[in-house]
Each structure stands twice: as C-alpha cells, then as structure tokens.
Design a protein around this motif. Structure first.
Motif, PDB file in Angstrom:
ATOM      1  N   ALA A  14       0.827  -1.206   0.000  1.00 30.01           N
ATOM      2  CA  ALA A  14       0.000   0.000   0.000  1.00 30.01           C
ATOM      3  C   ALA A  14       0.862   1.257   0.000  1.00 30.01           C
ATOM      4  O   ALA A  14       0.542   2.241  -0.683  1.00 30.01           O
ATOM      5  CB  ALA A  14      -0.932  -0.012   1.217  1.00 30.01           C
ATOM      6  N   ALA A  15       1.950   1.226   0.751  1.00 29.76           N
ATOM      7  CA  ALA A  15       2.848   2.385   0.767  1.00 29.76           C
ATOM      8  C   ALA A  15       3.504   2.593  -0.591  1.00 29.76           C
ATOM      9  O   ALA A  15       3.650   3.734  -1.062  1.00 29.76           O
ATOM     10  CB  ALA A  15       3.910   2.198   1.853  1.00 29.76           C
ATOM     11  N   ASP A  16       3.895   1.492  -1.243  1.00 27.34           N
ATOM     12  CA  ASP A  16       4.500   1.605  -2.571  1.00 27.34           C
ATOM     13  C   ASP A  16       3.494   2.136  -3.588  1.00 27.34           C
ATOM     14  O   ASP A  16       3.833   2.963  -4.454  1.00 27.34           O
ATOM     15  CB  ASP A  16       5.030   0.247  -3.002  1.00 27.34           C
ATOM     16  N   GLU A  17       2.243   1.675  -3.512  1.00 31.63           N
ATOM     17  CA  GLU A  17       1.213   2.158  -4.429  1.00 31.63           C
ATOM     18  C   GLU A  17       0.926   3.644  -4.203  1.00 31.63           C
ATOM     19  O   GLU A  17       0.752   4.407  -5.168  1.00 31.63           O
ATOM     20  CB  GLU A  17      -0.060   1.332  -4.234  1.00 31.63           C
ATOM     21  N   ALA A  18       0.897   4.059  -2.949  1.00 29.94           N
ATOM     22  CA  ALA A  18       0.669   5.475  -2.661  1.00 29.94           C
ATOM     23  C   ALA A  18       1.821   6.336  -3.186  1.00 29.94           C
ATOM     24  O   ALA A  18       1.601   7.442  -3.703  1.00 29.94           O
ATOM     25  CB  ALA A  18       0.499   5.666  -1.149  1.00 29.94           C
ATOM     26  N   LYS A  19       3.041   5.823  -3.057  1.00 30.06           N
ATOM     27  CA  LYS A  19       4.193   6.556  -3.572  1.00 30.06           C
ATOM     28  C   LYS A  19       4.135   6.691  -5.089  1.00 30.06           C
ATOM     29  O   LYS A  19       4.455   7.760  -5.656  1.00 30.06           O
ATOM     30  CB  LYS A  19       5.473   5.843  -3.156  1.00 30.06           C
ATOM     31  N   TRP A  20       3.701   5.634  -5.776  1.00 34.85           N
ATOM     32  CA  TRP A  20       3.594   5.689  -7.239  1.00 34.85           C
ATOM     33  C   TRP A  20       2.489   6.652  -7.678  1.00 34.85           C
ATOM     34  O   TRP A  20       2.656   7.418  -8.637  1.00 34.85           O
ATOM     35  CB  TRP A  20       3.334   4.286  -7.781  1.00 34.85           C
ATOM     36  N   LYS A  21       1.369   6.637  -6.973  1.00 30.09           N
ATOM     37  CA  LYS A  21       0.290   7.566  -7.311  1.00 30.09           C
ATOM     38  C   LYS A  21       0.731   9.011  -7.105  1.00 30.09           C
ATOM     39  O   LYS A  21       0.361   9.900  -7.887  1.00 30.09           O
ATOM     40  CB  LYS A  21      -0.940   7.252  -6.472  1.00 30.09           C
ATOM     41  N   LYS A  22       1.502   9.267  -6.079  1.00 32.72           N
ATOM     42  CA  LYS A  22       2.005  10.620  -5.867  1.00 32.72           C
ATOM     43  C   LYS A  22       2.959  11.029  -6.983  1.00 32.72           C
ATOM     44  O   LYS A  22       2.953  12.184  -7.450  1.00 32.72           O
ATOM     45  CB  LYS A  22       2.708  10.723  -4.513  1.00 32.72           C
ATOM     46  N   THR A  23       3.768  10.076  -7.454  1.00 31.44           N
ATOM     47  CA  THR A  23       4.666  10.373  -8.572  1.00 31.44           C
ATOM     48  C   THR A  23       3.879  10.735  -9.833  1.00 31.44           C
ATOM     49  O   THR A  23       4.225  11.687 -10.558  1.00 31.44           O
ATOM     50  CB  THR A  23       5.580   9.168  -8.838  1.00 31.44           C
ATOM     51  N   LEU A  24       2.795   9.984 -10.099  1.00 28.13           N
ATOM     52  CA  LEU A  24       1.957  10.294 -11.264  1.00 28.13           C
ATOM     53  C   LEU A  24       1.283  11.651 -11.121  1.00 28.13           C
ATOM     54  O   LEU A  24       1.183  12.424 -12.094  1.00 28.13           O
ATOM     55  CB  LEU A  24       0.903   9.196 -11.461  1.00 28.13           C
ATOM     56  N   ALA A  25       0.800  11.943  -9.902  1.00 23.45           N
ATOM     57  CA  ALA A  25       0.150  13.234  -9.689  1.00 23.45           C
ATOM     58  C   ALA A  25       1.144  14.388  -9.887  1.00 23.45           C
ATOM     59  O   ALA A  25       0.801  15.424 -10.483  1.00 23.45           O
ATOM     60  CB  ALA A  25      -0.461  13.279  -8.291  1.00 23.45           C
TER      61      ALA A  25
END
Length: 429
Positions: free
Chosen positions: A192-203
């Motif tokens: 979940a932390a890795d997915e949140a980090k990736w979503k922040k990168t996309l944003a």
C-alpha cells in the motif's frame, strides 16, 4: 543543625545506595563515588577521600536530611560529614531577655545611696535562671560529627529506580511476535505504501505537465514504475507460509476453532492454540497415532508488554523421536493468567515451568511444586520481564570475585538490608 563538609571514606563498594537516596550530593561512577561539584563551595569533583568537601552556605541546611539518610543507608558506613549546631538564630534570644531587665533597672537607679543595699543581691538570682538556656542542647551538638549518623542502625532500604539512571528501562513499543498473519499484514502495508508513492509520482507528473503546457515548454518525461530486480543470492528470507504439513493439518482438523493460527517457516512448524486448550493439544500431540510427539524438548516464554489483550507467549517445543520431526505449540496469555500445567502429559515440564515462573512470573495450574528454581525464594521481581532493569531491582551488584578476604560479602550481608535481598546468610535448622 547544618552540615558544612561531607566526604567519602576509604572502603566504598560503589553500591549506588547514596545516589539513590540523595542524588543532589552523591554521584556514583564505574569505580568510585564522588560529591557533585554543584553543591561544593570549591566547585571541584573528586573522590573526596583526602580532602573534605565544603558545601555551599545556602545548601548546608537544605541538604542535611538527604546526607544523613544516605549515611544511614550506606552498607559499609563510609559516608562522613561534619555537622555543627545552628547557634546563630538562638544566640540573639538570650540577648533579648536581658534588655527588658535593663530598661527597668534605670528607674530605681535614681537613689544612688541605694547602691550598698543588700536588695541588689536578688538581682543576680536571674542569672542562674539563664543557665538553663545554654543547657538547651546547643553546645553539645557543636562538636558533633558523623558519629551519631553512623551509630544508628541502617533502616531497611527501598530502592528508588527513578534515582538510578543506570536502572532506567525503555519499554518496547512493538510486538515482534513471529506470525503468518503479522507477515501478511506487513507485506500488505508495504504494498500500500509503494502504491501510494507511485500515485504521488503520477500526480506530480501531471502537475508538471500541465504547468509546462501553460508556459509553452516541452512536457517532462513520463515516469516509469521501477520493477524489482531479480535476486540471485542464495540467501533467501524464510517467509512464513500457509500450513501444508500433515501434522499441522491434523491439529487443525481435530482441534477446529481452538487453533488460532498455523504456519510453516524455514522448515519449522508452528501451531498457536487457544490458551484454554493447551492441555488438550498436548495430549493430542502425544497420544494421537498420526502425531506421536513423545518428548517435550523445551518449554519457554517471552514477555511482550506492548501487546494488546495478552502479555506473554508460552511456547512448547515437541519432538517426535521415531519420526524425526519437531513441532512448536504456542499460547498467548494475559497478565495474571495461569495456564494448565504440562506436567501430567510431559513430566519434564516440571523444572521448565518452574524456570518460567522464576524468570517471568507465570504460574501454572496443577503444578506439583510451583517454586523458584534459579533465584532464591525471597528474590523480588522476575529477571526476564521487560520492565526488569539489567542491573537488578536493588540486589547487590558488587563484583565479589575481587573480594578475596570476604570483607565486602560479610558487610553486605550484615548491613545492606533490602539491598542484600539475595545475600541472606544461611541459618542452621
């Protein structure tokens, strides 16, 4: 009374009793005891064995009670101090008394011829009345030294852990209990932390792209999600896995809901059962023809003070000699809970459960001899609990191996009080 000087005599055993009683004055190092420089008039920090440390004038009264108490609790009576009577406030008292007498004397002083009168003889009579005032115990305490404090028998000493920095305990804030459920939760949290980090990168990329378009600049390069590199190392982490061994499946089949968790890890099998079903699980492991774990190789426990709803994990290591297999049973028990003893099923649990009681304070029901096995019966506390300080709760922490003559051992046993709780001399019965 006031204490003007204090020092440490030869023979200090560095027991920390003085610092625990009066930390403002005494400080214990690795090999000696010193007087704090903050309370000394000269501001120095030495062992104070050759010289007597003078105290600051404004602290001579406020520190008196603590110094006297520390001297009384010293096991070897090496704390010395110079105590003087505080006669300053009482000296003016006798001076005030004659003043009213002098005021009345001038009135009859007008007739000079009355000088030879024998009536003046009674006037010296009040002088003997003043004699009791000097007898008011002020002169005797003036030469008083440390003898009164040293002559008093030291009272039983209760160790103050807050006054002993080397006995402070930092309680753990996590529960590192090996578990398949815990491992899966940790992996889910990492994902979940890795997915949140990736979503922040996309944003962040979309924001930068929109800003570049508004300014007429080239769009930034699109991010690429990193792919885990293959690990060719032969050292692999033995992650917990779902149970596949027939023994674990048999336990789960027979015990049903009484099995809270079962998993395999690194070739080892672990079955966690409800704390009320441990006796039934042990009997099943010993008597069931499909299991036949004849031997209890070990029984131990661990303290988890940060856990919610339980405090200890009691573990039973079973061995099947004929099948060359090992099984770990585990129960989670709260503070004060008494599990059923394994002695009726495995007699070797007798001494093992006594050790658990001695080190962690867990009592077992129906145990034939629930007494300490490593520490004396009058020992306070349980040494393997997390709140138990490494140097102990006040038991003597002296290296008696250096005491070749046995003087320290004898003095500690005779004068230490509660500090020598594990050093009671034997008595003939």
């Amino acid at each position: 009374m006031a204490i003007i000087k204090v020092w440490i005599d030869e023979g200090c055993i560095v027991c920390n009793a003085c610092e625990a009683e009066c930390a403002d004055v005494f400080h214990v190092t690795d090999d000696t005891c010193v007087i704090n420089a903050a309370v000394r008039a000269d501001g120095q920090t030495t062992e104070n064995r050759a010289e007597m440390a003078p105290l600051k004038a404004d602290l001579q009264k406020s520190l008196e009670a603590g110094i006297v108490a520390a001297a009384a609790g010293c096991p070897v009576t090496v704390i010395k101090f110079e105590q003087v009577a505080d006669a300053a406030p009482e000296a003016p008292a006798p001076v005030k008394a004659p003043e009213p007498v002098v005021v009345e004397a001038p009135a009859p002083a007008a007739p000079v011829q009355a000088a030879p009168e024998p009536v003046k003889a009674p006037e010296p009579a009040p002088a003997p009345v003043k004699a009791p005032e000097p007898v008011a115990v002020d002169p005797p305490p003036a030469p008083a030294t440390e003898a009164p404090a040293a002559s008093e028998a030291p009272a039983a000493y209760v160790y103050d852990l807050k006054a002993a920095p080397n006995r402070q305990v930092v309680m753990p804030k996590t529960v590192p209990l090996p578990s398949l459920r815990t491992y899966l939760e940790e992996q889910a949290a990492l994902a979940a932390a890795d997915e949140a980090k990736w979503k922040k990168t996309l944003a962040d990329y979309e924001t930068a792209k929109a800003k570049a378009e508004a300014e007429g600049k080239d769009a930034p390069k699109a991010p690429v999600r990193p792919v885990p590199r293959p690990d060719a190392n032969d050292m692999k982490f033995p992650a917990p896995q779902a149970p596949t061994d027939p023994d674990l499946l048999r336990l789960m089949e027979v015990l049903g809901d009484k099995v809270e968790e079962a998993y395999q890890q690194g070739g080892e099998m672990t079955c966690q059962v409800h704390r009320d079903a441990i006796r039934e699980a042990l009997e099943l492991c010993r008597e069931d023809p499909a299991l036949r774990y004849e031997m209890l190789a070990d029984e131990t426990a661990t303290h988890y003070p940060a856990a919610q709803g339980w405090a200890f994990a009691v573990v039973y290591h079973l061995t099947s000699i004929r099948r060359h297999k090992r099984l770990r049973l585990r129960i989670l028990v709260p503070e004060g809970y008494e599990p059923a003893s394994a002695v009726p099923v495995y007699p070797t649990a007798n001494w093992l459960e006594r050790e658990i009681w001695d080190m962690l304070g867990i009592r077992f029901q129906e145990h034939p001899d629930m007494t300490r096995i490593l520490c004396p019966e009058d020992w306070e506390g349980h040494a393997l609990r997390k709140e138990y300080p490494t140097p102990g709760l006040g038991q003597r922490d002296i290296d008696f191996r250096e005491d070749r003559s046995g003087v320290l051992m004898r003095l500690a046993m005779e004068k230490a009080g509660n500090l020598g709780i594990n050093l009671h001399p034997p008595k003939a019965e």
